[in-house]
Write a protein that holds these residues in place. Structure first.
Motif, PDB file in Angstrom:
ATOM      1  N   MET A   1      -3.577   3.921  -7.656  1.00 45.85           N
ATOM      2  CA  MET A   1      -2.739   2.916  -8.298  1.00 45.85           C
ATOM      3  C   MET A   1      -3.470   1.578  -8.371  1.00 45.85           C
ATOM      4  N   ALA A   2      -4.096   1.193  -7.250  1.00 46.86           N
ATOM      5  CA  ALA A   2      -4.840  -0.075  -7.228  1.00 46.86           C
ATOM      6  C   ALA A   2      -5.970  -0.072  -8.252  1.00 46.86           C
ATOM      7  N   LYS A   3      -6.665   1.052  -8.351  1.00 47.58           N
ATOM      8  CA  LYS A   3      -7.765   1.161  -9.315  1.00 47.58           C
ATOM      9  C   LYS A   3      -7.240   1.046 -10.744  1.00 47.58           C
TER      10      LYS A   3
ATOM     11  N   GLU B   1      12.243  -2.450   5.329  1.00 53.03           N
ATOM     12  CA  GLU B   1      13.410  -1.928   6.036  1.00 53.03           C
ATOM     13  C   GLU B   1      14.077  -0.801   5.251  1.00 53.03           C
ATOM     14  N   ILE B   2      13.951  -0.845   3.912  1.00 49.79           N
ATOM     15  CA  ILE B   2      14.622   0.150   3.072  1.00 49.79           C
ATOM     16  C   ILE B   2      13.642   1.049   2.336  1.00 49.79           C
ATOM     17  N   ALA B   3      12.352   0.830   2.489  1.00 49.34           N
ATOM     18  CA  ALA B   3      11.346   1.646   1.806  1.00 49.34           C
ATOM     19  C   ALA B   3      10.225   1.992   2.770  1.00 49.34           C
ATOM     20  N   SER B   4       9.493   3.042   2.473  1.00 44.18           N
ATOM     21  CA  SER B   4       8.351   3.445   3.292  1.00 44.18           C
ATOM     22  C   SER B   4       7.351   2.295   3.381  1.00 44.18           C
ATOM     23  N   ASN B   5       6.792   2.080   4.586  1.00 49.28           N
ATOM     24  CA  ASN B   5       5.828   0.985   4.726  1.00 49.28           C
ATOM     25  C   ASN B   5       4.582   1.218   3.866  1.00 49.28           C
ATOM     26  N   MET B   6       4.193   2.471   3.699  1.00 48.13           N
ATOM     27  CA  MET B   6       3.030   2.769   2.858  1.00 48.13           C
ATOM     28  C   MET B   6       3.338   2.483   1.391  1.00 48.13           C
TER      29      MET B   6
ATOM     30  N   ILE C   1       2.557  -0.969  -3.343  1.00 47.52           N
ATOM     31  CA  ILE C   1       3.151  -1.634  -4.507  1.00 47.52           C
ATOM     32  C   ILE C   1       2.800  -3.126  -4.544  1.00 47.52           C
ATOM     33  N   PHE C   2       2.878  -3.798  -3.402  1.00 48.30           N
ATOM     34  CA  PHE C   2       2.808  -5.260  -3.404  1.00 48.30           C
ATOM     35  C   PHE C   2       1.416  -5.833  -3.133  1.00 48.30           C
TER      36      PHE C   2
END
Length: 597
Positions: A434-436, A475-480, A485-486
């Protein structure tokens, strides 16, 4: 069909509906100019929706770039597929294999029980011992495995201290509880009748009985609070401990992988430099977290350092006996455990000293840029597959009567295969892909241009805001999923603010592990909550303050030792190529940005 039944059907089919509707609702993004950036944004948001809702398994969503990037003309498949097994993945794999060898021979359990023997069983010290052990183990094992191992140990100690938890819950019912009130009233009426029937009955009997009941209730409530403190400190300290090493938690490795993708010239983050920065941060947060949990759950009182000869002394002696008995059951330390401990220490030392930045590392003996942390990790774990688990003996070669059974290595491939979560490796690869795609399509630069209003925020304030936002979102989404994403957006924001990208990216990565408020936030939280002895309000009350403490600790670390370790006060040369389209940028200091902000 009534609305209630229809809503239940919608809820049961929610994942299928998300799978079908999300691609359709996001279609307008394909019309966003410029077209290549719009297509990449479509894929990124689609993956974000699937990751946050888990409409598809996380690993399956991570493979979507392999399908969508080439077919939509964003990135050729040969550039996408290589992202799924970069050297960062090999470093992660080597950490997992080392952890599976430690678990295979029970070395982690021996370490845990030894630490508990040292700290003792007084509530505050035992909570500290649990937190130290959990955080240390989670630096090398997965946070989930650490929590799953420590909770049974904690429950055994708690039962020896306080007895059965269900009985404890019955004993700590409040007087405001209707059932409790009726029981108290029945006791009062019973004694009043006895007093009326017997004139010479002393009037202090009733008061004494009620006083004993009240004292027993208060003691039971105290014990229940301590029980909750024990259970809640384990997943929290496992999450904190995972931040101290690059291999401790996946977001740390995602940071390294995305740095190499966005800023190929940046070589500041490796195992050694990250440990020097993150380990003091972990210790600071762990100590503050211990004080808060021990204070909240009754561990901090006059019995912290002073022994009182009361009924609690007997129960603490029983708990000590439980720990001693469990430790004795392990028997004398085995050759395999000593070998694993040696290779584990060698593994950590070699990774730490390869290129720690503040001194010359051993990598200078090789061609520059040839030997990475991944090479070190793979060398060590390869030895585990042939090093014997039994002490070698020359006598065996000359003894014709000795058994000729094949030797057993420290680790078998079958065991490694069972213990390695291959889905996480695919998830890492999906993040790198995704980053690429964001980099190659120009989406990252396009997003950065739309973040111009945020340039007025002082960088030191931005660090707090970024850490707080990521900690809340995770808190509501996977840390990975959160960091995948961000992180590209945060990197582009740093470039437009003309601040060292690490100044924003490191807090975001660390804050991604600070999910303490909800049972669903992390697998360790879920495991502790599944014990049935914690309530959601317990985790929210404790976790809210833990989040604040974590945000403040990260801000302190970034503006003190982190500032000097990574030269965060200057805008680095390695960050300039991505901003080549902009005007040439002079060197900015964070102090100057604070003045202009």
């Amino acid at each position: 069909m009534d609305p209630a039944s229809f809503s239940r059907k919608l809820w049961s089919a929610r994942k299928q509906l998300i799978l079908m509707l999300a691609p359709l609702l996001l279609l307008p993004l394909l019309l966003v100019p410029p077209p290549k950036e719009g297509k990449c944004l479509y894929v990124v948001l689609l993956m974000a929706v699937y990751w946050c809702t888990e409409a598809l398994p996380l690993a399956v969503t991570a493979m979507l770039p392999v399908c969508l990037f080439p077919t939509m003309g964003i990135l050729p498949s040969k550039k996408v597929c290589v992202q799924y097994f970069l050297e960062t993945n090999f470093l992660f794999l080597s950490g997992l294999v080392m952890a599976s060898a430690i678990e295979e021979w029970g070395l982690h359990r021996r370490v845990a029980l030894k630490v508990l023997k040292i700290v003792g069983v007084k509530p505050a010290w035992l909570i500290l011992g649990m937190m130290i052990t959990s955080s240390f183990l989670s630096m090398w094992l997965s946070n989930t495995a650490t929590t799953a191992m420590m909770l049974p140990i904690a429950n055994a100690i708690l039962e020896s201290l306080f007895g059965n938890v269900e009985t404890l819950k019955e004993n700590c019912k409040d007087k405001s509880d209707p059932e409790g009130d009726s029981q108290v009233k029945m006791h009062v009426l019973h004694f009043e009748k006895q007093m009326l029937a017997t004139e010479d009955r002393p009037d202090w009997t009733d008061r004494s009985e009620q006083k004993n009941l009240e004292e027993a209730r208060r003691e039971a409530q105290y014990q229940m609070k301590v029980w909750k403190g024990f259970l809640i400190c384990i997943p929290y300290s496992a999450s904190i401990g995972g931040t101290a090493t690059l291999t401790g938690t996946a977001p740390n490795l995602i940071l390294v992988g995305q740095l190499k993708s966005y800023f190929p010239e940046c070589d500041l983050i490796n195992f050694g430099s990250w440990f020097v920065f993150a380990f003091p941060l972990m210790l600071l947060f762990l100590i503050l977290g211990w004080i808060w949990i021990a204070f909240l759950y009754g561990g901090l009182n006059t019995r912290l350092c002073i022994s009182k000869h009361d009924e609690r002394e007997a129960t603490e002696a029983k708990a000590t006996a439980v720990i001693d008995e469990d430790y004795k059951k392990l028997g004398p330390i085995k050759f395999a455990e000593v070998s694993i401990a040696f290779f584990f220490i060698l593994f950590a030392v070699l990774l730490f000293t390869r290129d720690p930045k503040f001194i010359t590392g051993w990598s200078t003996f090789f061609n520059k840029g040839y030997v990475s942390d991944a090479v070190t990790g793979v060398i060590i774990i390869s030895i585990l597959f042939f090093f014997p688990s039994q002490r070698p003996s020359l006598h065996w070669w000359f003894d014709s009567r000795a058994s000729n059974t094949p030797y057993v290595p420290l680790l078998s491939w079958r065991k490694a295969q069972e213990c390695v979560p291959w889905n996480i490796i695919l998830l890492l690869g999906g993040g790198f892909a995704m980053a690429k795609g964001c980099e190659e399509s120009g989406l990252a630069v396009w997003i950065g241009k739309h973040l111009q209003p945020l340039t007025q925020v002082p960088p030191s304030v931005a660090v707090i805001l970024i850490t707080a936002f990521i900690a809340c979102f995770t808190e509501i989404a996977s840390n990975m999923a959160t960091i995948i994403i961000f992180l590209p957006v945060i990197a582009e924001l740093a470039i437009h603010v003309k601040v060292n990208p690490l100044y924003f990216m490191i807090p975001a990565t660390t804050g991604c592990s600070y999910a303490f408020m909800l049972p669903v936030s992390t697998p360790p939280n879920s495991i502790a909550f599944a014990s049935g002895h914690l309530m959601v309000k317990d985790m929210v009350k404790t976790g809210f303050v833990m989040n604040i403490l974590g945000i403040l600790c990260v801000s302190l670390a970034m503006n003190t030792w982190g500032l000097h370790m990574f030269n965060l006060h200057t805008y680095p040369d390695w960050a300039r190529p991505l901003n080549a389209s902009s005007a040439s940028v002079a060197t900015y200091t964070i102090a100057t940005m604070n003045m202009t902000g």
